[in-house]
Design a protein around this motif. Structure first.
Motif, mmCIF file in Angstrom:
data_model
loop_
_atom_site.group_PDB
_atom_site.id
_atom_site.type_symbol
_atom_site.label_atom_id
_atom_site.label_comp_id
_atom_site.label_asym_id
_atom_site.label_seq_id
_atom_site.Cartn_x
_atom_site.Cartn_y
_atom_site.Cartn_z
ATOM 1 N N ASP A 325 0.771 -1.373 0.048
ATOM 2 C CA ASP A 325 0.039 -0.095 -0.099
ATOM 3 C C ASP A 325 0.914 1.225 0.053
ATOM 4 O O ASP A 325 0.422 2.470 0.176
ATOM 5 C CB ASP A 325 -1.034 0.111 0.973
ATOM 6 C CG ASP A 325 -0.202 -0.031 2.600
ATOM 7 O OD1 ASP A 325 1.151 -0.082 2.317
ATOM 8 O OD2 ASP A 325 -0.823 -0.022 3.544
ATOM 9 N N GLY A 326 2.167 1.153 0.001
ATOM 10 C CA GLY A 326 3.131 2.219 -0.329
ATOM 11 C C GLY A 326 3.464 2.668 1.092
ATOM 12 O O GLY A 326 4.351 3.726 1.020
ATOM 13 N N GLY A 327 3.214 2.169 2.299
ATOM 14 C CA GLY A 327 3.657 2.364 3.832
ATOM 15 C C GLY A 327 5.044 1.874 4.011
ATOM 16 O O GLY A 327 5.537 1.063 3.160
ATOM 17 N N LEU A 328 5.599 2.360 4.992
ATOM 18 C CA LEU A 328 6.911 2.252 5.220
ATOM 19 C C LEU A 328 6.986 0.664 5.768
ATOM 20 O O LEU A 328 8.432 0.173 5.776
ATOM 21 C CB LEU A 328 7.770 3.060 6.293
ATOM 22 C CG LEU A 328 7.879 4.434 5.724
ATOM 23 C CD1 LEU A 328 8.615 5.229 6.792
ATOM 24 C CD2 LEU A 328 8.871 4.398 4.804
ATOM 25 N N THR A 329 6.118 -0.067 6.197
ATOM 26 C CA THR A 329 6.224 -1.378 6.893
ATOM 27 C C THR A 329 7.111 -1.029 7.916
ATOM 28 O O THR A 329 7.423 0.101 8.700
ATOM 29 C CB THR A 329 6.504 -2.238 6.283
ATOM 30 O OG1 THR A 329 7.808 -2.287 5.375
ATOM 31 C CG2 THR A 329 5.416 -2.566 4.859
ATOM 32 N N GLY A 330 8.040 -2.012 8.364
ATOM 33 C CA GLY A 330 9.108 -2.028 9.595
ATOM 34 C C GLY A 330 10.441 -2.023 8.888
ATOM 35 O O GLY A 330 10.630 -2.396 8.064
ATOM 36 N N TYR A 331 11.272 -1.722 10.096
ATOM 37 C CA TYR A 331 12.650 -1.758 9.681
ATOM 38 C C TYR A 331 13.358 -1.904 10.974
ATOM 39 O O TYR A 331 13.127 -1.113 12.235
ATOM 40 C CB TYR A 331 13.115 -0.595 8.946
ATOM 41 C CG TYR A 331 14.649 -0.168 8.883
ATOM 42 C CD1 TYR A 331 15.007 -1.329 7.703
ATOM 43 C CD2 TYR A 331 15.532 0.577 9.370
ATOM 44 C CE1 TYR A 331 16.450 -1.304 7.592
ATOM 45 C CE2 TYR A 331 16.662 0.585 8.920
ATOM 46 C CZ TYR A 331 17.203 -0.406 8.058
ATOM 47 O OH TYR A 331 18.688 -0.277 7.788
ATOM 48 N N GLY A 332 14.343 -3.041 11.362
ATOM 49 C CA GLY A 332 14.845 -3.433 12.608
ATOM 50 C C GLY A 332 15.696 -2.158 13.043
ATOM 51 O O GLY A 332 15.824 -2.296 14.421
ATOM 52 N N GLY A 333 16.219 -1.453 12.353
ATOM 53 C CA GLY A 333 17.027 -0.255 12.585
ATOM 54 C C GLY A 333 16.185 0.822 13.190
ATOM 55 O O GLY A 333 16.558 1.962 13.410
ATOM 56 N N GLY A 334 14.733 0.723 12.999
ATOM 57 C CA GLY A 334 13.985 1.898 13.213
ATOM 58 C C GLY A 334 13.328 2.407 12.227
ATOM 59 O O GLY A 334 14.052 2.985 11.121
ATOM 60 N N LEU A 335 12.041 2.699 12.174
ATOM 61 C CA LEU A 335 11.452 3.531 11.022
ATOM 62 C C LEU A 335 11.916 4.846 10.832
ATOM 63 O O LEU A 335 12.103 5.100 9.361
ATOM 64 C CB LEU A 335 9.771 3.352 11.359
ATOM 65 C CG LEU A 335 8.907 2.232 11.266
ATOM 66 C CD1 LEU A 335 7.527 2.249 11.487
ATOM 67 C CD2 LEU A 335 9.263 1.571 9.940
ATOM 68 N N TRP A 336 12.417 5.677 11.869
ATOM 69 C CA TRP A 336 12.801 6.780 11.359
ATOM 70 C C TRP A 336 14.067 6.489 10.794
ATOM 71 O O TRP A 336 14.490 7.612 9.800
ATOM 72 C CB TRP A 336 13.193 7.599 12.636
ATOM 73 C CG TRP A 336 14.210 7.171 13.570
ATOM 74 C CD1 TRP A 336 14.341 6.116 14.504
ATOM 75 C CD2 TRP A 336 15.565 7.628 13.496
ATOM 76 N NE1 TRP A 336 15.576 5.840 14.969
ATOM 77 C CE2 TRP A 336 16.436 6.771 14.386
ATOM 78 C CE3 TRP A 336 16.238 8.341 12.852
ATOM 79 C CZ2 TRP A 336 17.848 6.833 14.666
ATOM 80 C CZ3 TRP A 336 17.629 8.752 12.891
ATOM 81 C CH2 TRP A 336 18.464 7.997 14.025
ATOM 82 N N ARG A 337 15.098 5.583 10.904
ATOM 83 C CA ARG A 337 16.255 5.522 10.012
ATOM 84 C C ARG A 337 15.607 5.295 8.558
ATOM 85 O O ARG A 337 16.538 5.653 7.629
ATOM 86 C CB ARG A 337 17.179 4.210 10.530
ATOM 87 C CG ARG A 337 17.832 4.736 11.766
ATOM 88 C CD ARG A 337 19.113 3.917 12.007
ATOM 89 N NE ARG A 337 19.955 4.478 13.135
ATOM 90 C CZ ARG A 337 19.603 3.834 14.370
ATOM 91 N NH1 ARG A 337 18.932 2.940 14.625
ATOM 92 N NH2 ARG A 337 20.395 4.476 15.335
ATOM 93 N N LYS A 338 14.643 4.078 8.510
ATOM 94 C CA LYS A 338 14.271 3.673 7.020
ATOM 95 C C LYS A 338 13.870 5.050 6.149
ATOM 96 O O LYS A 338 14.169 5.103 5.126
ATOM 97 C CB LYS A 338 13.103 2.847 7.290
ATOM 98 C CG LYS A 338 12.606 2.198 6.078
ATOM 99 C CD LYS A 338 11.666 1.143 6.236
ATOM 100 C CE LYS A 338 11.357 0.372 4.965
ATOM 101 N NZ LYS A 338 10.719 -0.946 5.016
#
Length: 386
Positions: A325-338
């Motif tokens: 859907d175009g959302g960021l989903t997740g990231y182990g290093g933190g969504l703010w880093r993604k």
């Protein structure tokens, strides 16, 4: 914010000034000497790049550093408790001695009382502290090419079988396997979005992650189990290459990573990781899109699992995967880093010549999509491991 650990530069400045405000709260581990000190130590000050700052003595010892003989951090940290101070003094006088509960009792102490006092003060028991001191000496001797018996004696073990068992538990391999063989080496890389740790051998990079990633300790444990080798802090050519290429990436000069990567993972996982590396900087893909590219349209969940199993951040760019859907989903290093990395790559791709190594979709729809990823409204409230 009150209890947030100061950054590296602040602690290094405190070390240079011998600021007593940090005494007992932070310790400096010097990678060039393998020694850790109080920040008020009067010894010659190391270079900033050779310093790692820890909050506890347990962390320093657990990483294989020895207490400084000048400032004697373990003895000083014993405070006014005569029980703790006396045992630490005895350990400092003979760091290779094999201590037991009977030795503690012989000094007139109750083992459970000693255990509680040391755990409260250091985050580990007295016997654990003594064991780490001895095994660290033995491992250094082995990696230097000395014989197993010499390492055993350096570690203060009378029993060869006991020494072999202890080394095997700690490093995942028998002492003979460590003799003359370089252990996996680890070092820290400073980036604009946080400190990273790199682990490599003489030939390839095995791990590159942000140090505050919640699962980092378990990732390192899995790496040690898989390679059957211990991890020690140290400089190595592969990590210096990673440092140079990561610095180049963050300075906006491109995303050409040439460092050799260790061939971990299943054949399917390696295919997914290569597909991630094939995503041009400035672009994104969904899990379903990657599955389709691999000709495995029904393997969306398997692609997501492989994405999450990646242990080499940025170089294998799992941050370029977003939701359908175009959302960021997740990231182990933190969504703010993604979010930061995607915006950094978007700007870098637009600024580099079109004939450069980075290609980018510059369509209006793609520009609107990338801009939406960097707005606060686009940030989902949950966080899923990448």
């Amino acid at each position: 914010m009150l209890f947030q650990k100061p950054d590296h530069d602040t602690l290094y400045d405190a070390l240079i000034r011998r600021d007593p405000a940090h005494d007992g709260l932070h310790f400096v581990c010097v990678t060039s000497t393998r020694v850790f000190c109080r920040l008020t130590c009067s010894a010659r000050k190391p270079k900033s790049e050779n310093c790692i700052f820890e909050d506890t003595i347990a962390a320093c010892l657990g990483a294989g550093f020895r207490p400084c003989k000048r400032c004697r951090p373990t003895l000083h940290h014993g405070g006014n408790d005569p029980l703790v101070a006396g045992l630490v003094e005895a350990l400092e006088a003979d760091p290779c001695r094999r201590w037991s509960e009977q030795d503690v009792i012989a000094r007139g102490h109750d083992p459970s009382t000693v255990r509680r006092a040391f755990n409260r003060r250091f985050g580990m028991s007295f016997l654990e502290m003594a064991r780490l001191r001895r095994l660290g000496s033995g491992a250094d001797t082995l990696s230097g090419g000395e014989s197993v018996i010499e390492a055993q004696l350096d570690a203060g073990y009378e029993s060869g079988s006991g020494f072999r068992a202890a080394i095997t538990r700690l490093f995942g391999t028998a002492p003979a396997g460590l003799r003359g063989q370089a252990l996996l080496k680890a070092d820290f890389l400073e980036t604009p979005i946080g400190t990273m740790v790199a682990i490599a051998d003489d030939h390839a990079l095995h791990l590159l992650e942000f140090t505050d990633r919640p699962s980092l300790s378990s990732e390192i444990a899995r790496l040690q189990a898989r390679q059957k080798l211990g991890v020690m802090l140290g400089k190595i050519r592969v990590i210096e290459q990673v440092r140079d290429e990561i610095d180049r990436y963050f300075s906006g000069q491109g995303t050409d990573f040439t460092v050799r990567l260790a061939g971990h993972g299943s054949a399917f996982e390696r295919d997914v990781w290569q597909a991630l590396r094939d995503i041009p900087a400035g672009e994104t893909r969904s899990y379903s899109g990657i599955a389709a590219d691999l000709g495995r349209e029904s393997a969306v969940r398997a692609v997501a699992r492989a994405n999450g199993a990646n242990q080499i951040a940025i170089i294998i760019p799992c941050h370029r995967v977003i939701g359908a859907d175009g959302g960021l989903t997740g990231y182990g290093g933190g969504l703010w880093r993604k979010r930061w990395l995607l915006e950094h790559e978007r700007r870098m791709a637009l600024s580099l010549p079109s004939t450069g190594a980075i290609s980018v979709d510059t369509s209006a729809s793609h520009r609107r999509h990338m801009q939406s990823l960097t707005t606060p409204e686009a940030m989902p409230s949950g966080q899923i491991k990448d």
